[in-house]
Scaffold this active site. Structure first.
Site, short mmCIF file in Angstrom:
data_model
loop_
_atom_site.label_atom_id
_atom_site.label_comp_id
_atom_site.label_asym_id
_atom_site.label_seq_id
_atom_site.Cartn_x
_atom_site.Cartn_y
_atom_site.Cartn_z
N THR D 62 0.83 -1.21 0.00
CA THR D 62 0.00 0.00 0.00
C THR D 62 0.86 1.26 0.00
O THR D 62 0.52 2.26 -0.63
CB THR D 62 -0.93 0.00 1.23
OG1 THR D 62 -1.75 -1.16 1.16
CG2 THR D 62 -1.81 1.23 1.27
N HIS D 65 1.77 1.91 -3.48
CA HIS D 65 0.67 2.49 -4.25
C HIS D 65 0.54 3.98 -3.96
O HIS D 65 0.32 4.78 -4.87
CB HIS D 65 -0.65 1.79 -3.91
CG HIS D 65 -0.67 0.35 -4.32
ND1 HIS D 65 -0.13 -0.09 -5.50
CD2 HIS D 65 -1.17 -0.75 -3.70
CE1 HIS D 65 -0.29 -1.41 -5.59
NE2 HIS D 65 -0.92 -1.83 -4.51
N GLU D 86 2.57 0.02 9.58
CA GLU D 86 3.08 -1.18 10.28
C GLU D 86 4.27 -0.75 11.11
O GLU D 86 5.29 -0.35 10.55
CB GLU D 86 3.59 -2.22 9.28
CG GLU D 86 2.68 -2.55 8.14
CD GLU D 86 3.36 -3.45 7.09
OE1 GLU D 86 4.56 -3.75 7.22
OE2 GLU D 86 2.67 -3.82 6.14
N CYS D 121 -19.09 -2.15 14.27
CA CYS D 121 -18.36 -1.94 15.53
C CYS D 121 -19.17 -2.43 16.73
O CYS D 121 -18.60 -2.95 17.69
CB CYS D 121 -18.03 -0.46 15.71
SG CYS D 121 -16.65 0.10 14.72
N ARG D 222 10.49 -15.37 -4.73
CA ARG D 222 9.47 -15.53 -3.70
C ARG D 222 9.21 -17.01 -3.38
O ARG D 222 8.94 -17.36 -2.24
CB ARG D 222 8.17 -14.87 -4.14
CG ARG D 222 8.29 -13.35 -4.15
CD ARG D 222 6.99 -12.71 -4.61
NE ARG D 222 6.92 -11.34 -4.12
CZ ARG D 222 5.88 -10.54 -4.27
NH1 ARG D 222 4.79 -10.97 -4.91
NH2 ARG D 222 5.90 -9.32 -3.79
#
Lengths: 369, 369, 369, 369
Positions: D62, D65, D86, D121, D222
């Site tokens: 992300t 991006h 993160e 929620c 990978r």
């Protein structure tokens, strides 16, 4: 005009009458469009089977596809085969090793004949058996005076329901399986597509305590039937904006679940758009061809669960139907719009093509409708 | 005689009227039996709280236990405390940091004030929060003219229901939680124990599509209420053999589920005995003391699942109630047998002890019932 | 000393050798304590059956109960019957209508012979079939040179596991069924009772990713086996305080689940006491007699789910075992402490009574152990 | 070369040192491609917040991006904003009303800041909150020396794991959420797409007892990492036929589940094709654009369940991670291939674009890597 006649008026003829050698049947005789009414042998009752005298049979969209010989039919059906996978019959004869039914009992039938040996069958998931054969598709079905079925596929019809309803327990089972694939009670649900199974699903969702049941279709005729099946709201998806209307009905919360019965890509997309985050779409309707989704926006970011639904859980779904119908909580009669003679099969096909019918039920030769 | 008066007749007084300094309240004033009506200060509305003018409040068995000062009460309650954990009120004031409600709105209340930090709270299971405090038990409750509650505990009551019903959403939530702890639709269920929560459970099970709902109790008065809540069958467990009667009603299949509301050991044992193999018993009723089971025969060999049920799922259960009541699928009025003035609290206790009441709802001082 | 010998060393004798007329078997010959080794006829292979030459058989606590003729046995077993419900055999003969196995294949067996017609069987829950008959209890079992079993009960043993392990797939299935009745991965679990099924459950819970697996028993011998099955911690419940020790191991959080294998009332109570709110206890252990619980404190207020566990899910559990054993993720060998000749059955009983054994496996006459 | 250094070597500087006024941060400064390292104010710690000194931060797809300013970014991100969602940090300051953390504690962070008021929620499903704001996307994130986060989003990192692992608990949570969306233990699973989250998913599936874990990707680099994460088999989907290879590995049974991490339409189609009937696909990978499916053949006829997966269950997923990492069952280190200085952010972007990296972790200014 209510075509359904109470069960009490339907006392069967004595089952001890001698079996004829031949019978009338609606047969897919050869590759290509059409179907024929033919004289064929009355089938012999093999080990593990029941021989039934057919009392009523429902016509399904799949029958139309086979009649029209679409790509799916051309790839699967091997003529000649007697059509018809929705029916109720009276037990005439039991094959070897069958202990469970008595002559004269009225039974509906699970149409999937399963292998019993694959992983699915061995783990309580026979509805996705890898080797399923279907009555009226792969083996001779119930558009006939007599039919043989595996005794394990037979289900004693509840005593309180009319024959016309007993005849359509198979497609009702599709509806029940779809509705019960996720939460129902105290939920807001939409049924997209109001063909017979969609109409049945409306009834099931209402009976199972959904607090809002919204129906959509593009046919005013079908939407009128949806109202008669007690939909709380109906949306003409050809004229109205489905997403806006649902938002309005649900006071902005969106739907908890969509029961997708149309196979229409726009219905799927709109249904997903107006599902609340975390909701479910249970998909029974078969699209004509592959279609695309905006997966990110409609499925992944929303945390949606999609269920592909096929057949009926064997036999939870049948117990559920038995309870719903036997208790009187569910009434399918408004969705059964026509009862016709089986010899008028071609007329029934025409009627279904016209879109001016809900479920059409056929009365075999010699039975009184 | 229907004591419930339509919501429309209940227009609240303007919420802008000046707040008094003191109010009347039903207070557990000291350790030992009894409760007093006292003048106490109107509570101040703290951060995150709402101050409510109480419109109606339900009396619960727990209130009786506290009144009688049983062992549980003696171990938990720290007098003085205002009683009452079931109520509906009108928002009078919002504390700091509360943005969600407007003055004049009618709200019911979740009675469990939870910590938000324990594993249960952090995984969507606040109903089993390890640090729960309960309104009317651990902190001052709603048997008073005014009460403060955490704003997160407040739930806008559906507009279409009478105040008496809104007042009992808390115990209704116990019933909903119990019923929805396992399959309901198209199932055969029994409710053992027809106190108010049992009566509510009958209504919920019917609304959610159970195909057979059987009620049992030993009180003819309560069984009559069960009939009015649309139980399909009622069993007087003091005179009839529960197991035999259920076998008969279920045509030998047994029950799919038991909703245990009595806490009575025999009801539990009989319920387990007549559950089908693989069935579930959801247990809300609190026994007076430990009791024994024949675990092998009643639980293990049968593959039974037992659920201990406490509180309401926060806040799935409230959404479910909102949908059930708001859609009109569920009507609790037959179970609400008495509406009394709150100043008659001692009479209400006497009435409940007599067993000749369903749910009793109290009208505070100054409110018109 | 590891009694288990690799599968490769176990090449079976040719299956084409002529069948004898009689064979040795461990027979419960009459009501009352004891069992006899007798010459009995080699059973005939009926329709739907397989005739197996028994290669290895496990001894179960149930065999002891039948040997000792406890109340349960006296009420259920109808002598004479050949004992033994855990075994692996080589296919010698297929009965009529059996297409699935070849002579020479090694198969373990589900011991529950189910009816296929009850609600449980018809809904994927044959493990709680209402008409179950059990090999070695109700019909002749596998403590013999030969045994017949329904072909649907036979399961091809994974090729990579030794015969001793294949012999105990039936009780392993009890363990797998219990462990998988609730969440396992990333959970804290305790196994209360480290008999063979408890030991197997430790291995299964570890293989399935439980992050803490605690074992308890009162036998130091068994606790040592628990360590060898990779329990993360062991508690001697006779000397240590189970609840305190678990609190300590789980840093105060308590257990997510208890796998109850002892049937001991104190183990159940302590296990419930230290379950986190909302946790589950899956109960397989059979108590000797009814016992009481403080339901309010241990079950209801905590929102606990209790599962009664019986048998193995047919056949999910077998697929799961196949995957666990076939992939090498699970190794049961530390729990199989003794391999003895079947003719030493009485010695095996004595050994088990002494408590100085895990699982004991028997080698029939003529087989090489 | 293992870039991960044991936790013990990472003793934090005393947290009492005076806070600077400004700090370095990686900032998306304006619409359009790129990002800048800037001096920005150290954020003030508001009520309910923690101020953290960032110790390590992971780079996510992300972030790329947003760097590249793709359509999604252009529609969502409002520059200027500090990137980074993160990270692990040390508590420096607690805002008003925060009682739970001490200065010096190391905490990882849930990146979704949720509203607490929407249906999701309020029903334990905050991961699909309708009003989610994301750290490093909608509000300033952790690619900086300091960051403020809501205290409810902070999670004490297990003491035994290195900082590099603690830094990537957020994307690990995506993997755990995906893996645990369906059955894992004793199942055959494939992970399609071996970016960092796919690699983590391999480790989680193995730790949770999947009996066969198959990895696919088109990058040999990978796939090599997949082998190091203990995939049982790897498939180079660019060169090999995925469907055939999986059939072979699963001995014809097909997969029980697919964990879709690629967003690649062919991976989805092939994965569905080789799922067993009734299997599940859990979809986390985001496709670049809408794509089509043959729904009938791949989803409906097979009875497949598809899950859209977003975020992490709050906070079940975090408890699960805590247990998996804290118990040592799961080791992510082989998937963390590079530890770089945060000031080299542009180099990290280049490295990720090259495809020659697993997870890249950044060390802020002043921290020792």
């Amino acid at each position: 005009m209510n075509p359904v006649i109470p069960a009490a008026a339907k006392a069967p003829a004595a089952s001890s009458r001698a079996l004829p050698r031949t019978m009338k049947a609606v047969v897919k005789a050869a590759a290509g469009p059409g179907a024929e009414i033919r004289d064929v042998p009355v089938p012999a009752c093999g080990a593990g089977e029941l021989l039934l005298r057919v009392l009523r049979a429902g016509v399904c969209g799949t029958d139309l596809h086979i009649f029209e010989w679409d790509r799916w039919s051309a790839g699967r059906v091997r003529p000649p085969v007697t059509l018809g996978h929705e029916f109720v019959g009276e037990v005439v004869e039991r094959g070897a090793e069958v202990a469970e039914f008595r002559a004269g009992e009225r039974v509906a039938c699970e149409s999937h004949i399963v292998c019993g040996h694959c992983v699915a069958c061995r783990t309580g998931n026979s509805h996705v058996c890898e080797n399923t054969r279907i009555l009226g598709v792969d083996v001779n079905g119930g558009f006939a005076e007599y039919v043989t079925v595996p005794a394990v596929n037979a289900w004693r019809a509840p005593a309180n329901i009319p024959l016309e309803v007993a005849a359509v327990m198979e497609p009702l089972g599709n509806a029940v399986h779809t509705v019960f694939a996720g939460p129902v009670a105290a939920s807001s649900l939409a049924v997209t597509g109001c063909g017979p199974i969609g109409l049945f699903a409306l009834g099931v969702a209402r009976a199972a305590g959904a607090s809002r049941v919204i129906a959509s279709d593009i046919s005013p005729y079908r939407l009128d039937l949806a109202r008669r099946m007690n939909a709380d709201a109906v949306i003409d998806a050809g004229r109205e904006n489905f997403v806006d209307r649902v938002r309005q009905y649900t006071v902005g919360r969106g739907l908890d679940g969509v029961l997708e019965m149309s196979g229409n890509p726009n219905a799927v997309r709109d249904g997903l758009a107006v599902l609340r985050n975390g909701g479910r779409m249970s998909m029974l309707g078969l699209p004509h061809e592959p279609y695309e989704l905006d997966w990110n926006r409609l499925v992944i970011f929303k945390g949606i669960t999609l269920h592909g639904i096929i057949g009926r859980r064997m036999f939870e779904t049948w117990y559920q139907m038995d309870n719903l119908l036997g208790s009187g909580r569910l009434d399918l009669r408004p969705a059964i719009t026509h009862v016709m003679k089986m010899e008028q099969f071609n007329d029934a096909v025409g009627l279904l093509r016209s879109g001016q019918a809900g479920k059409v039920v056929l009365v075999p030769w010699g039975e009184q409708g």
